[in-house]
Design a protein around this motif. Structure first.
Motif, short mmCIF file in Angstrom:
data_model
loop_
_atom_site.label_atom_id
_atom_site.label_comp_id
_atom_site.label_asym_id
_atom_site.label_seq_id
_atom_site.Cartn_x
_atom_site.Cartn_y
_atom_site.Cartn_z
N ASP A 250 0.81 -1.22 0.00
CA ASP A 250 0.00 0.00 0.00
C ASP A 250 0.85 1.27 0.00
O ASP A 250 0.39 2.34 0.40
CB ASP A 250 -0.94 0.00 1.21
N THR A 252 2.51 4.69 -0.95
CA THR A 252 2.09 5.83 -1.76
C THR A 252 3.26 6.28 -2.64
O THR A 252 4.40 5.84 -2.46
CB THR A 252 1.66 7.00 -0.87
N TYR A 276 7.21 0.06 -9.16
CA TYR A 276 6.01 0.53 -8.46
C TYR A 276 4.88 0.70 -9.46
O TYR A 276 5.12 1.14 -10.59
CB TYR A 276 6.33 1.87 -7.79
N PRO A 277 3.64 0.38 -9.07
CA PRO A 277 3.18 -0.19 -7.79
C PRO A 277 3.03 -1.71 -7.91
O PRO A 277 3.51 -2.31 -8.86
CB PRO A 277 1.81 0.47 -7.63
N ARG A 280 -2.21 -6.26 -10.27
CA ARG A 280 -3.37 -7.14 -10.07
C ARG A 280 -3.35 -8.30 -11.05
O ARG A 280 -3.03 -8.13 -12.23
CB ARG A 280 -4.67 -6.35 -10.29
N THR A 326 -3.15 -2.28 -11.76
CA THR A 326 -2.18 -1.97 -10.70
C THR A 326 -2.91 -1.53 -9.45
O THR A 326 -4.09 -1.18 -9.47
CB THR A 326 -1.21 -0.87 -11.16
N ALA A 327 -2.18 -1.51 -8.35
CA ALA A 327 -2.78 -1.15 -7.06
C ALA A 327 -3.29 0.27 -7.07
O ALA A 327 -4.31 0.58 -6.43
CB ALA A 327 -1.75 -1.34 -5.95
N THR A 328 -2.60 1.13 -7.77
CA THR A 328 -3.03 2.53 -7.91
C THR A 328 -2.77 2.95 -9.34
O THR A 328 -1.76 2.53 -9.94
CB THR A 328 -2.26 3.44 -6.93
N PRO A 329 -3.63 3.73 -9.97
CA PRO A 329 -3.41 4.14 -11.36
C PRO A 329 -2.14 4.98 -11.51
O PRO A 329 -1.90 5.88 -10.70
CB PRO A 329 -4.66 4.94 -11.70
#
Length: 485
Positions: A250, A252, A276-277, A280, A326-329
């Motif tokens: 998680d 940032t 990073y990140p 999925r 991905t975990a975050t765009p």
């Protein structure tokens, strides 16, 4: 480290003017698995092969299992696996006894490798009159090993030794009458000692691979860079690999930037990249997040197919085939922030998922700013060692024939790479070739009577690596309607 015998290879950088393939696409991983050998690394060629050797996905083996899966699903072909267990790990075992009333222990049946995976396996003994069949059944009842017509302890010990997966030890002198107790007996006592696995345990397991996987990449899935980065980058430096690192699940953007700065100050950065990140992957009707090293290693392997280790495995050719997000765009502006921090972003916003950088953690951006540079040097070293090994203990003649042969071997490695554009050839203003992107020198200038008297030969090789189009600038000018173009 100095070498007294063999092929000794070193590399350096220079400021100012200046037919075989390596398994560059290999990924070496280490961690806890459900089963599998310890004390050595195994080459795995498919995901089915991984499951056969290292077992199923469990809570403790998920990081290794998922990384292996995405590596093969994304196009990887050669995975080197080092299983890690704790220092007090033990194999599952059971003792077989005589059929007499005193139940004298005859042999100990033991899994060849430590771990709880064999707990609940059974040894089945059938027969009579001194001739027996001994089988080992897994927890589903499937026979995984079988020995028939066994007439002595020594015979059982010898025949079991051929399997490699089971060890049978004699516990007594050979009885006059071989009378083995029949029935079904449970193996027990196996333990992984996972709670005592440390970074030192992992590095020891990686070292068990020896020289296997040189020229490839290495990762420890599930261990973030702030925990394993220093040790893994040092290992990569010592074993001619590049270390693939990631942050916490998680993390940032700000946290990964801070982590990158910390790593740059402490690591041999040219041997490591930070990615990073997390990514999925499919999970039934849903998805789950995994650390990105397996995906990164796979697109690297895809780019290096055919031995082309001078290729940069980033951009649209690195499109994900199995990874879904991905975990975050990661948008273009975030990608720029990551690039400024020497972090390799996996782009995912508004289009396909793909790796969009190949940066190292080195502060020397001119020489080692891209992982490509270290990849090329690592694999050139491997190739040179391979082609030159045949000349060890050859007589050095006074006519320079041996020197010429060695120079030809080295040029034979470099010329195809230069022809493919991996080395940067330069021309003068008249279009005449100044150099093909490399220079090789093996003559009397670096092999003097002094060095020859020590039975040593020297080859000087200089290479100029081709740059890549990391940024393309296009200027668009609006021309007034009344003006000419």
């Amino acid at each position: 480290m100095a070498r007294n015998i063999g092929v000794n290879l070193t590399s350096s950088t220079q400021s100012g003017p200046t037919n075989i393939s390596a398994p560059a696409g290999i990924l070496h991983i280490a961690g806890a698995t459900q089963a599998g050998p310890t004390g050595r690394a195994e080459h795995i060629r498919s995901f089915a092969n991984y499951q056969d050797v290292y077992g199923a996905r469990t809570a403790y083996s998920a990081d290794m299992f998922d990384t292996a899966r995405v590596f093969f699903q994304e196009g990887g072909a050669d995975l080197l696996v080092s299983r890690v267990v704790g220092p007090a790990a033990t194999p599952a075992a059971v003792e077989l006894t005589t059929a007499s009333e005193d139940l004298t222990p005859l042999v100990r049946v033991e899994a060849a490798f430590a771990g709880g995976f064999a707990n609940g396996y059974q040894v089945q003994v059938e027969g009579t009159d001194g001739a027996y069949t001994v089988r080992i059944l897994d927890t589903t009842g499937e026979v995984v090993a079988s020995w028939s017509r066994i007439t002595s302890v020594a015979q059982l010990v010898e025949r079991a030794g051929y399997t490699g997966a089971w060890t049978i030890q004699s516990l007594t002198e050979e009885p006059e009458n071989f009378n083995l107790a029949t029935g079904t007996f449970d193996l027990a006592g196996g333990a992984d000692d996972r709670e005592n696995i440390t970074v030192a345990s992992i590095m020891e397991a990686l070292d068990d691979a020896g020289t296997s996987g040189e020229g490839g990449a290495v990762a420890v899935p599930g261990y973030p860079a702030d925990v394993i980065g220093g040790e893994l980058a040092t290992y990569a430096q010592e074993h001619r690999k590049i270390a693939l690192l990631a942050g916490e699940r998680d993390a940032t953007v700000g946290e990964i930037e801070t982590l990158s700065a910390e790593l740059q100050a402490t690591l041999p950065g040219e041997y490591a990249g930070l990615f990073y990140p997390w990514v999925r992957i499919p999970d039934g009707n849903s998805t789950r997040l995994i650390s990105p090293e397996g995906y990164v290693a796979a697109v690297r392997a895809r780019a290096f197919q055919g031995g082309e280790f001078w290729t940069t495995p980033a951009g649209l050719p690195a499109r994900a085939r199995y990874v879904t997000g991905t975990a975050t765009p990661i948008t273009s502006d975030v990608l720029d922030r990551l690039d400024d921090a020497f972090v390799n972003g996996i782009e995912s916003a508004g289009g396909p998922v793909f790796l969009n950088n190949w940066s190292s953690l080195s502060a020397d951006r001119e020489n080692w700013g891209l992982l490509k540079s270290r990849d090329i040097i690592n694999n050139l070293k491997r190739l040179f060692q391979s082609v030159l090994q045949q000349y060890i203990w050859r007589t050095i003649d006074g006519n320079g024939i041996l020197l010429g042969q060695i120079e030809s071997e080295i040029e034979g490695v470099l010329a195809p790479i230069a022809d493919a554009g991996g080395l940067y050839a330069e021309q003068d203003s008249a279009g005449e070739l100044l150099h093909p992107g490399y220079r090789v020198n093996v003559d009397a200038t670096n092999n003097t009577t002094t060095t020859l008297s020590r039975n040593e030969l020297y080859a000087d090789v200089a290479v100029k690596l081709s740059p890549v189009a990391k940024l393309i600038n296009v200027e668009i000018t609006k021309v007034p309607l009344a003006a000419s173009l």
